[in-house]
Design an enzyme around this catalytic site. Structure first.
Site, PDB file in Angstrom:
ATOM      1  N   GLY A 169       0.818  -1.201   0.000  1.00 42.70           N
ATOM      2  CA  GLY A 169       0.000   0.000   0.000  1.00 42.70           C
ATOM      3  C   GLY A 169       0.852   1.251   0.000  1.00 42.70           C
ATOM      4  O   GLY A 169       1.885   1.344  -0.667  1.00 42.70           O
ATOM      5  N   GLY A 170       0.444   2.241   0.808  1.00 44.39           N
ATOM      6  CA  GLY A 170       1.174   3.508   0.870  1.00 44.39           C
ATOM      7  C   GLY A 170       2.592   3.358   1.370  1.00 44.39           C
ATOM      8  O   GLY A 170       3.448   4.210   1.098  1.00 44.39           O
ATOM      9  N   GLY A 404      23.121   7.785 -32.672  1.00 41.25           N
ATOM     10  CA  GLY A 404      22.786   8.613 -31.517  1.00 41.25           C
ATOM     11  C   GLY A 404      23.286   8.031 -30.217  1.00 41.25           C
ATOM     12  O   GLY A 404      23.532   8.766 -29.250  1.00 41.25           O
ATOM     13  N   ALA A 405      23.472   6.710 -30.172  1.00 39.92           N
ATOM     14  CA  ALA A 405      23.965   6.085 -28.945  1.00 39.92           C
ATOM     15  C   ALA A 405      25.387   6.542 -28.634  1.00 39.92           C
ATOM     16  O   ALA A 405      25.776   6.610 -27.463  1.00 39.92           O
ATOM     17  CB  ALA A 405      23.905   4.567 -29.069  1.00 39.92           C
TER      18      ALA A 405
END
Length: 510
Positions: A169-170, A404-405
């Protein structure tokens, strides 16, 4: 006076017993240590100083006034790890399942405030059933108070979470905002909604281990950075990690004694790169041979294995390492590896840890799955992380650096300080075969011409010298001398000062 001292000791003994012997025995039966035993393993012997041992909750609803325990399910304080101060909290599952009340939360917030004031890391040992239902919104407010402190402390002091039991949960969001999360196999789990809720809402049948166990979070979700066999191993490894880290963002990482010659030559590296450019090799070998005494503390070893991240020391000083791994997906960058490396680079930059990048990357992984999953934005995270980093950055290209790498992997264009290449480096827009098919499309029917064009392209671009001629590579180095060159580069950058333009904060492509 004697009776008062005896009363004090009686109260202390009651606090040390947590939820009582029966619950302590149950904890041991699961193969788990108690909250206090964990602190004994984590911290230097006799160094722990406890806060708020006698604090108790104030809830009177649902009969809670009859269920009070000194300490209220969490042990807080400070101690030392190899003589360096850390603040700690250890949730006690024997007390009301370690559930978080408003008082429990205030104890955690208090030591986080003290850690911020005194510039020391916070280590949280999580073993809790979640918010204390009987307290309702007070417990929820307590969680939010802890979350706010996690946010304020981020990038100021290192925060480490060790999940040593349930975390649901939280409760999961506080660890999620810390710098490192470690889990214990088969006895810890994390999830926002448990198996029963999942079954009710989606009709999926899944166990707690499958949904949020250590294997899931270390290999699939990337929520956790590592997992260990038992409580003792996990805590010993956290001690080892803390040794690599600075106490806060205004201090340098510790410098440890070392016996390894920084000028050491490694002739075996001259033959690390196979003759066939498509044959993989293990980048771990280069990392280990770079490091003092071969000590490599790997982060997220089981996730996105096509990129390696972790800490080594060179001349006794901590260095962050990011390295493509040709053994997996040929070292391609993809969504997962970009996220993994970007977070690691940003951590190193926040805490002034120099970064060494070892490059062998043929590009970004192609495919609809990657494009639909947002590889553009995820790849941009790594690009952004390297570009904004102001720490010393040393890059070594061992083989492929395509497209681009090449730019993304700490290139000179992203303010790389020292960019080296081995003679085997290939720096180009793409591989020779693909480039020739585009440039010489008209000759595709003639194998002899294509072979000649391919050889010509390789001669021009499948080497580091064109980039070196343009100053994008500072030096083409002999592989065996890599440790010496990297060590000298880092030594020359110890006084580096670089600042980004003033801004409230950046807007990294999340």
């Amino acid at each position: 006076m004697q009776s008062i001292l005896e009363q004090l000791e009686t109260r202390r003994e009651a606090a040390r017993m947590g939820g009582g012997q029966r619950r302590i025995d149950a904890q041991h039966a699961k193969g788990k240590l108690t909250a206090r035993e964990r602190l004994d393993v984590l911290l230097d012997h006799g160094s722990f100083e406890e806060f708020d041992m006698f604090v108790a909750h104030r809830c009177t609803d649902f009969g809670m006034e009859n269920q009070t325990y000194p300490g209220d399910g969490v042990i807080t304080g400070w101690g030392t790890i190899n003589g360096r101060m850390v603040y700690v909290f250890s949730q006690d599952f024997t007390v009301l399942g370690g559930s978080l009340s408003a008082t429990h939360a205030r104890k955690i917030v208090k030591i986080m405030d003290m850690a911020m004031k005194n510039g020391a890391p916070v280590i949280g040992l999580n073993d809790s059933g979640g918010a204390r239902i009987q307290e309702g919104v007070d417990a929820l407010g307590g969680y939010a108070d802890v979350f706010q402190k996690n946010i304020e402390a981020s990038g100021v002091i290192p925060q480490i979470s060790v999940i040593m039991g349930p975390c649901a949960g939280g409760a999961v969001y506080s660890p999620a905002m810390t710098d490192f999360i470690f889990m214990v196999r088969d006895s810890s789990y994390m999830f926002v909604t448990g198996p029963d809720v999942v079954k009710t809402v989606t009709n999926e049948v899944v166990t707690a281990e499958e949904l949020g166990g250590a294997k899931t979070h270390c290999s699939k979700s990337s929520v956790a950075d590592g997992s260990f066999e038992n409580d003792v191993e996990a805590l010993i490894e956290v001690r080892r990690l803390v040794d690599f880290l600075p106490l806060n963002n205004r201090e340098k990482p510790p410098v440890r004694p070392f016996c390894d010659d920084p000028m050491r030559s490694e002739p075996s590296l001259d033959t690390l790169i196979p003759d066939n450019a498509n044959t993989p090799y293990d980048m771990h070998e280069l990392i280990v041979k770079l490091a003092d005494e071969g000590d490599f503390y790997e982060i997220q070893a089981d996730f996105a294995k096509n990129i390696l991240t972790g800490f080594i020391r060179i001349e006794g000083s901590t260095v962050g390492v990011v390295a493509n791994q040709p053994m997996v997906l040929a070292g391609c960058l993809d969504i997962d590896s970009s996220r993994k490396a970007a977070r690691f680079v940003r951590f190193c930059d926040a805490f002034e840890i120099p970064i060494v990048t070892l490059v062998d990357v043929p590009g970004f992984l192609p495919g609809t799955g990657q494009e639909y999953g947002g590889v553009i934005k995820h790849g941009a995270k790594l690009l952004f992380a390297y570009g904004e980093a102001t720490v010393p950055k040393v890059t070594v290209i061992t083989r492929k650096a395509y497209g681009g790498a090449y730019d993304v992997m700490a290139s000179k264009h992203l303010r790389g300080d020292f960019n080296y290449a081995w003679p085997t480096a290939q720096i180009a827009v793409m591989g020779a075969a693909g480039a020739v098919e585009i440039i010489h499309r008209a000759d595709l029917g003639d194998p002899d011409k294509i072979a000649a064009h391919t050889a010509d392209y390789e001669a021009r671009f499948a080497s580091p010298f064109v980039a070196a001629e343009r100053g994008f590579i500072d030096e083409v180095i002999t592989p065996r001398n890599t440790r010496r060159r990297v060590a000298r580069a880092l030594a020359s950058l110890r006084g580096k000062q670089l600042q980004n333009p003033w801004k409230k904060h950046d807007n990294i492509p999340l």
